[in-house]
Design a protein around this motif. Structure first.
Motif, PDB file in Angstrom:
ATOM      1  N   ASN A  61       1.018  -1.285  -0.006  1.00 22.90           N
ATOM      2  CA  ASN A  61      -0.110  -0.062   0.035  1.00 22.90           C
ATOM      3  C   ASN A  61       0.939   1.325  -0.135  1.00 22.90           C
ATOM      4  OD1 ASN A  61      -2.578  -1.291   0.053  1.00 22.90           O
ATOM      5  ND2 ASN A  61      -2.662  -1.461   2.279  1.00 22.90           N
ATOM      6  N   PHE A  62       1.960   1.467   0.743  1.00 22.08           N
ATOM      7  CA  PHE A  62       2.794   2.303   0.569  1.00 22.08           C
ATOM      8  C   PHE A  62       3.631   2.601  -0.694  1.00 22.08           C
ATOM      9  CE2 PHE A  62       7.369   3.861   1.250  1.00 22.08           C
ATOM     10  CZ  PHE A  62       6.942   4.975   1.937  1.00 22.08           C
ATOM     11  N   LYS A 105       3.779   5.477  -5.923  1.00 24.85           N
ATOM     12  CA  LYS A 105       3.575   5.536  -7.295  1.00 24.85           C
ATOM     13  C   LYS A 105       2.644   6.321  -7.782  1.00 24.85           C
ATOM     14  CE  LYS A 105       1.668   2.198 -10.619  1.00 24.85           C
ATOM     15  NZ  LYS A 105       0.135   2.336 -10.865  1.00 24.85           N
ATOM     16  N   ASP A 106       1.372   6.406  -7.009  1.00 21.71           N
ATOM     17  CA  ASP A 106       0.020   7.193  -7.473  1.00 21.71           C
ATOM     18  C   ASP A 106       0.083   8.607  -7.040  1.00 21.71           C
ATOM     19  OD1 ASP A 106      -0.881   5.048  -8.419  1.00 21.71           O
ATOM     20  OD2 ASP A 106      -2.230   4.517  -6.895  1.00 21.71           O
ATOM     21  N   GLY A 107       1.429   9.250  -6.210  1.00 21.69           N
ATOM     22  CA  GLY A 107       1.511  10.474  -5.977  1.00 21.69           C
ATOM     23  C   GLY A 107       0.891  10.927  -4.642  1.00 21.69           C
ATOM     24  N   ILE A 108       0.273   9.868  -3.989  1.00 18.13           N
ATOM     25  CA  ILE A 108      -0.784  10.114  -2.722  1.00 18.13           C
ATOM     26  C   ILE A 108       0.112  10.632  -1.525  1.00 18.13           C
ATOM     27  CG2 ILE A 108      -2.345   9.150  -0.922  1.00 18.13           C
ATOM     28  CD1 ILE A 108      -3.217   7.055  -3.061  1.00 18.13           C
ATOM     29  N   LEU A 109       1.256  10.325  -1.482  1.00 19.99           N
ATOM     30  CA  LEU A 109       2.097  10.561  -0.396  1.00 19.99           C
ATOM     31  C   LEU A 109       2.844  11.975  -0.470  1.00 19.99           C
ATOM     32  CD1 LEU A 109       3.314   7.003   0.454  1.00 19.99           C
ATOM     33  CD2 LEU A 109       1.410   8.293   1.586  1.00 19.99           C
ATOM     34  N   TYR A 110       2.708  12.611  -1.574  1.00 17.48           N
ATOM     35  CA  TYR A 110       3.685  13.961  -1.984  1.00 17.48           C
ATOM     36  C   TYR A 110       2.661  15.157  -1.409  1.00 17.48           C
ATOM     37  CZ  TYR A 110       6.425  10.963  -4.605  1.00 17.48           C
ATOM     38  OH  TYR A 110       7.484   9.997  -5.224  1.00 17.48           O
TER      39      TYR A 110
END
Length: 70
Positions: free
Chosen positions: A57-58, A63-68
């Motif tokens: 999930n991390f 990859k999807d840019g969710i954590l930026y």
């Protein structure tokens, strides 16, 4: 398609990069040190599967840019 063994190896290699004194708490499953985390992933038990799920999930989030921050 990536095999289950390849995913386990990826997660183990990521865990190996953690500092030796790193610990992780997994809800009601308990607290684990780095070597215990690696061992559970290699065994493929319930705790290992949870660690794999969290790591994947991390990585998907990265990859999807969710954590930026934007």
């Amino acid at each position: 398609m990536v095999s289950e063994q390849e995913i386990k190896q990826l997660v183990v290699e990521r865990l190996k990069t953690l500092p030796e004194d790193t610990g992780l708490s997994i809800g009601s499953m308990g607290d684990f040190n780095k070597q215990e985390l690696i061992s559970h992933v290699e065994q493929g038990d319930d705790i290992g599967q949870k660690i794999i799920e969290v790591e994947l999930n991390f990585l998907r989030g990265l990859k999807d840019g969710i954590l930026y921050e934007t």
